[in-house]
Design an enzyme around this catalytic site. Structure first.
Site, PDB file in Angstrom:
ATOM      1  N   GLU A 153     -46.054  20.002  49.682  1.00 25.84           N
ATOM      2  CA  GLU A 153     -45.151  19.027  49.049  1.00 25.84           C
ATOM      3  C   GLU A 153     -45.543  17.597  49.438  1.00 25.84           C
ATOM      4  O   GLU A 153     -45.925  17.339  50.573  1.00 25.84           O
ATOM      5  CB  GLU A 153     -43.720  19.308  49.516  1.00 25.84           C
ATOM      6  CG  GLU A 153     -42.676  18.345  48.971  1.00 25.84           C
ATOM      7  CD  GLU A 153     -41.290  18.566  49.570  1.00 25.84           C
ATOM      8  OE1 GLU A 153     -40.311  18.083  48.986  1.00 25.84           O
ATOM      9  OE2 GLU A 153     -41.195  19.227  50.633  1.00 25.84           O
TER      10      GLU A 153
ATOM     11  N   LYS B  90     -38.533  18.217  41.381  1.00 25.52           N
ATOM     12  CA  LYS B  90     -37.588  18.834  42.320  1.00 25.52           C
ATOM     13  C   LYS B  90     -36.150  18.511  41.926  1.00 25.52           C
ATOM     14  O   LYS B  90     -35.786  17.341  41.759  1.00 25.52           O
ATOM     15  CB  LYS B  90     -37.884  18.322  43.727  1.00 25.52           C
ATOM     16  CG  LYS B  90     -37.108  19.000  44.844  1.00 25.52           C
ATOM     17  CD  LYS B  90     -37.575  18.439  46.191  1.00 25.52           C
ATOM     18  CE  LYS B  90     -36.931  19.137  47.377  1.00 25.52           C
ATOM     19  NZ  LYS B  90     -37.411  18.561  48.657  1.00 25.52           N
TER      20      LYS B  90
ATOM     21  N   CYS C  40     -39.719  23.304  48.429  1.00 23.47           N
ATOM     22  CA  CYS C  40     -39.107  23.174  49.747  1.00 23.47           C
ATOM     23  C   CYS C  40     -37.621  23.543  49.761  1.00 23.47           C
ATOM     24  O   CYS C  40     -37.273  24.722  49.727  1.00 23.47           O
ATOM     25  CB  CYS C  40     -39.346  21.752  50.264  1.00 23.47           C
ATOM     26  SG  CYS C  40     -39.240  21.576  52.070  1.00 23.47           S
TER      27      CYS C  40
END
Length: 269
Positions: A48, A117, A151
């Protein structure tokens, strides 16, 4: 059942916060190592925010404008080496702000998917500096459906289940998951694999950034929840061979999806 084999390579790297030039150079070297290290992978995955790290105070100045630099580099590399690339996630600047974005490239160098995200991590002030995405992440890798998460997303099982219900056979997770939560990392990733009966391919970073240290432990987990490859805490290219026909086998033996009762579930609360 015929084998649907795929070799994956995860680039577990140290990321220098606020230094894109250093990170691009590091990533380029690790990409070369991945394709030169014996049997060539079918898919390469990065961590990430590998281009900038969590330099959120200056993220608007150093984020990749429209992802142009990343997109050009990955398109050329994937085409030259005929490899699929899930280009981790990057800080990408657009008119609406900065997003934490995955871009996927197929063996021809064409873009094959993207994902911003959607769950921003308040403990690192992401919501103060980044814009949330507005759609879930899906792609295909050599014709096989895959889901994309980043994540913190792995703490939201309904997102992984939605991707599985839409056909994903593997879940790819770039991350910057820090100490001391290694137990959470292993447990959540394994749970996502078991409950959705799919492969989970999770690429974490390593090293220290400011006062935060990152433990690495990138992992490949099969649909039974067995860890078939796991890195330590050092920079490395982690490789694993997976067989996607195992997904169909496991889903056939324990018919979780057929036994669901969605009319009784309420995810609105």
């Amino acid at each position: 059942m015929p084998s649907k084999s795929m070799r994956v390579a995860l680039l577990q790297m140290h990321i220098e916060a606020g230094r894109p030039e250093v990170n691009f150079s590091k990533l380029e070297g690790m990409l070369q190592a991945a394709v030169n290290g014996g049997a060539k992978p079918d898919v390469i995955v990065f961590p990430e925010m590998w281009n900038t790290g969590y330099a959120l105070d200056v993220i608007g100045d150093i984020a990749d404008e429209e992802g142009e630099r990343t997109r050009a580099m990955m398109a050329e590399f994937s085409r030259r080496h005929a490899v699929n690339i899930v280009a981790g996630s990057i800080a990408e600047k657009r008119d609406a702000g900065v997003f934490n974005t995955i871009r996927v490239f197929d063996r021809s160098g064409d873009e094959a998917g993207d994902y911003d995200k959607i769950h921003l991590f308040r403990l690192m002030d992401e919501e103060k500096h980044l814009q949330p995405g507005g759609k879930i992440g899906r792609t295909t890798l050599d014709g096989e459906p895959a889901g994309l998460m980043i994540c913190y997303d792995i703490r939201f099982p309904e997102l992984a289940r939605t991707l599985a219900l839409q056909g994903a056979k593997l879940l790819i997770v770039p991350a910057e998951w820090p100490n001391p939560r290694l137990h959470h990392w292993r447990t959540l990733l394994t749970a996502r694999a078991i409950e959705n009966q799919m492969y989970v391919i999770a690429c974490n970073r390593t090293g220290v950034s400011g006062s935060t240290s990152f433990f690495g432990h990138s992992m490949v987990i099969d649909p039974w929840g067995e860890v078939i490859a796991e890195a330590g805490g050092e920079e490395t290219v982690l490789t694993a061979d997976i067989d996607l026909s195992l997904v169909d086998e496991v889903r056939g033996r324990i018919p979780v999806f057929e036994d669901r009762r969605p009319a009784l579930y309420d995810f609105g609360k």
